[in-house]
Design a protein around this motif. Structure first.
Motif, PDB file in Angstrom:
ATOM      1  N   ASP A  11      77.624  43.698  37.499  1.00  0.00           N
ATOM      2  CA  ASP A  11      77.448  42.571  37.151  1.00  0.00           C
ATOM      3  C   ASP A  11      78.394  42.618  35.319  1.00  0.00           C
ATOM      4  N   ALA A  15      84.305  37.451  35.640  1.00  0.00           N
ATOM      5  CA  ALA A  15      83.428  35.693  36.123  1.00  0.00           C
ATOM      6  C   ALA A  15      84.906  36.216  36.758  1.00  0.00           C
ATOM      7  N   LEU A  18      84.616  38.555  39.930  1.00  0.00           N
ATOM      8  CA  LEU A  18      82.785  38.912  39.871  1.00  0.00           C
ATOM      9  C   LEU A  18      83.060  36.958  41.393  1.00  0.00           C
ATOM     10  N   GLU A  19      83.827  36.428  40.956  1.00  0.00           N
ATOM     11  CA  GLU A  19      83.576  35.067  41.736  1.00  0.00           C
ATOM     12  C   GLU A  19      84.137  35.678  43.150  1.00  0.00           C
ATOM     13  N   SER A  39      70.031  36.120  36.689  1.00  0.00           N
ATOM     14  CA  SER A  39      71.448  36.310  36.211  1.00  0.00           C
ATOM     15  C   SER A  39      72.509  36.562  37.498  1.00  0.00           C
ATOM     16  N   SER A  43      75.527  34.302  38.309  1.00  0.00           N
ATOM     17  CA  SER A  43      76.638  33.945  38.834  1.00  0.00           C
ATOM     18  C   SER A  43      76.983  32.876  40.098  1.00  0.00           C
ATOM     19  N   GLU A  46      78.129  29.629  39.468  1.00  0.00           N
ATOM     20  CA  GLU A  46      78.963  29.252  38.379  1.00  0.00           C
ATOM     21  C   GLU A  46      81.005  29.577  39.544  1.00  0.00           C
TER      22      GLU A  46
END
Lengths: 416, 201
Positions: A11, A15, A18-19, A39, A43, A46
């Motif tokens: 986390d 982004a 993480l994606e 959370s 994510s 997203e």
């Protein structure tokens, strides 16, 4: 990972990173990850993990949800498939229910009685973590024995891009469900973008007719005219389908069972086809009820030749020859096949007539693709019987309430 | 630190092709200097654009100060450049948009990434910052592999994920740190609840 080694705080990744991590995970791992925290769920949404297709089977024996992306698939079943290795995975809270789940290589399996709300909860959860914006529903199968208020169910799916196949059937009679279906059929057809339909239920409607100078109300088979505008139709009860409908047929595949069409109607159909230049129809299958077909009448005044198609093929592979199951069933050729060629464009059709089925095949519309490995059938046990009984009671109490909600506010649930 | 005194880290120089004479010099944020071949730099879109924009000659590379990479430490940068040298000349993969990604971790990469999670985290961060697509792919794949077959509880441990309650508590603590009055109001509210009042006012 070494048990002593500290973990990796994903986390804290940016982004994009993480994606990238999420997109290396398969659907089952993503599903597991979605239960770690709110959370992470945010994510995941997203990350735009695109789901290609959704299959929703509201069935009495094993209701199933299946999603697929390019290289992975995920299945959720209400019921445990027989002979499928699985182990206890723990409790998963989705919506207002907590499910005790078994996990297999395909996905998650749980026992749960409230199919309508349970389904909805799971689908909403999936929609909260994956991108369904361009998802095609490959199969929406509704057993009216399980689902009493079909309009409310279909309402959930009207914003999906397309419903490739809608299958409506009934494993045991439920008059309220059938009435709801017949009352809402027009609404369903105008709100879902359907390419293929299987109707395994029949309906009647009352019409006023004049008899001996008096007006009387008569029950006649309900007409489902809207199906004539889509590409592939399979009607288990086609009493309403008239010779006029047959002569103006504008579909690619038509499979008509329990048909009232006469041998003369079928003869007229072939003659009409010979003079037309429409290339839309690929496949027509008419099964009549309660009588044998008369080949002499059907082929009267026609120049038929022995068929050549069957020299190289033992069966026809129409991918739309499906009934209440999503698996296509090939048509095995009988012995006495004939073919006929029309002069307008030299198109040849194969004709075969068994004792009660007339079969008119112009071209295969693609091969039958090998089906995905299917889940083993579920064996019914005492719990299933109890489950069905409880489902009946639940429907009795809830059916009318849900229907009223749907009528009051047809947009009461919005997935997107 | 002068160029002469900078520690030079060997980066598999035996593999540097004869025809490419140009070596760029980079400096990490802890002042470690690296010499990297021009071909290896092409694996990083960010560095490749940077050196193109600078238009250095061979003399410039030797005489001018090393290019500073402010956000990455020497230990991480060494791994990055080792990876770039090993994979120099390889085509940069294009994302076809399909999921899940099918990525095999080559043996060299697996050995390179046999590091603690803290350094792996920095490596991912560096690969993203320097836009090294394939390094980002394999390092993210390694992180994703940690999740395979895990339950939510195990995933929380592997990925150090706080539970919703911990998240909420952390959020509350952050809010209270900003506004001490909020804590007082909450305590007063709790006290009144204990005394049996159901209305705050």
């Amino acid at each position: 990972m070494d048990s002593d080694e500290p973990g990796l705080p994903i986390d804290k990744l940016r982004a994009v990173e993480l994606e990238r991590v999420f997109k290396h995970l398969d659907l089952i791992d993503i599903f597991e990850l979605s239960f770690t925290s709110k959370s992470i769920r945010g994510s995941l949404k997203e990350a735009n993990y695109i789901i290609k297709s959704l299959k929703v089977l509201y069935q009495s024996n094993m209701p199933t949800i299946e999603i697929q992306c390019a290289k992975s698939r995920f299945i959720w079943t209400f019921g445990y498939p027989h002979d499928l290795p699985m182990k206890y995975a723990g409790e998963y809270k989705i919506g207002r229910y907590t499910y005790k789940c078994q996990k297999s290589e395909y996905g998650f399996h749980t026992d749960h009685y409230d199919v309508e709300e349970g389904f909805l909860g799971v689908i909403i959860h999936l929609i909260s973590i994956f991108n369904f914006k361009n998802t095609v529903i490959t199969e929406l199968s509704i057993d009216l024995s399980v689902i009493e208020d079909i309009r409310t169910i279909c309402n959930h799916f009207k914003k999906f891009k397309k419903v490739e196949r809608l299958s409506i059937h009934q494993s045991f009679p439920n008059e309220i469900a059938a009435t709801n279906f017949n009352q809402n059929f027009n609404w369903i057809m105008s709100n879902l973008k359907i390419d293929e339909i299987y109707l395994g239920v029949d309906g009647v409607e009352n019409v006023i007719v004049q008899k001996n100078g008096k007006f009387v109300i008569r029950e006649v088979p309900k007409r489902y005219d809207e199906v004539l505008n889509i590409n592939h139709i399979c009607l288990n009860y086609s009493e309403w389908f008239s010779s006029k409908d047959l002569l103006s047929l504008g579909v690619k595949t038509a499979i008509l069972q329990n048909s009232p069409l006469t041998d003369e109607d079928l003869n007229s159909f072939i003659k009409t086809w010979l003079t037309s230049n429409s290339s839309k129809l690929n496949w027509l299958e008419v099964q009549v009820s309660g009588r044998y077909l008369n080949e002499n009448i059907i082929t009267k005044d026609l120049s038929l030749l022995p068929d050549t198609h069957s020299l190289m093929n033992t069966c026809c592979s129409c991918p739309f020859r499906k009934f209440d199951s999503p698996t296509p069933i090939p048509f095995i050729f009988p012995n006495n096949l004939k073919q006929i060629t029309r002069s307008t464009d030299s198109t040849t059709a194969t004709i075969s007539i068994t004792h009660d089925t007339f079969f008119f095949h112009i071209r295969d519309d693609g091969p039958i693709t090998p089906p995905n490995p299917t889940l083993p059938p579920r064996q019914l046990n005492e719990n299933d019987a109890n489950r069905r009984l409880e489902e009946r009671f639940r429907l009795a109490f809830r059916g009318r309430r849900l229907f009223q909600i749907a009528v009051d506010d047809e947009d009461n649930v919005n997935f997107f | 630190m002068s160029v002469e005194n900078a520690p030079v880290v060997d980066v598999d120089e035996a593999a540097i092709p004869v025809e490419k004479k140009m070596y760029y010099r980079f400096e990490s944020n802890d002042k470690k200097e690296f010499r990297v071949s021009e071909l290896a730099i092409q694996q990083s879109e960010t560095l490749n654009r940077l050196v193109e924009a600078m238009g250095y000659t061979s003399e410039d590379v030797e005489n001018k100060p090393a290019i500073a990479i402010e956000n990455i430490d020497g230990k991480t940068l060494k791994l990055v450049f080792q990876w770039c040298e090993h994979h120099k000349g390889e085509a940069i993969p294009v994302d076809d948009g399909s999921v899940p990604k099918i990525v095999e971790i080559p043996e060299f990469d697996a050995k390179l990434m046999d590091i603690d999670n803290g350094l792996l985290f920095k490596l991912i961060w560096a690969a993203d910052y320097l836009n090294i697509v394939q390094l980002l792919n394999v390092s993210c794949k390694k992180v994703a592999n940690m999740a395979q077959g895990k339950t939510p509880a195990q995933l929380r441990r592997v990925y150090l994920l706080p539970s919703d309650e911990e998240d909420e508590a952390a959020k509350r603590a952050a809010q209270e740190a900003q506004d001490p009055r909020a804590r007082e109001v909450e305590e007063e509210f709790e006290e009144r609840k204990r005394q049996g009042g159901n209305s705050f006012f």
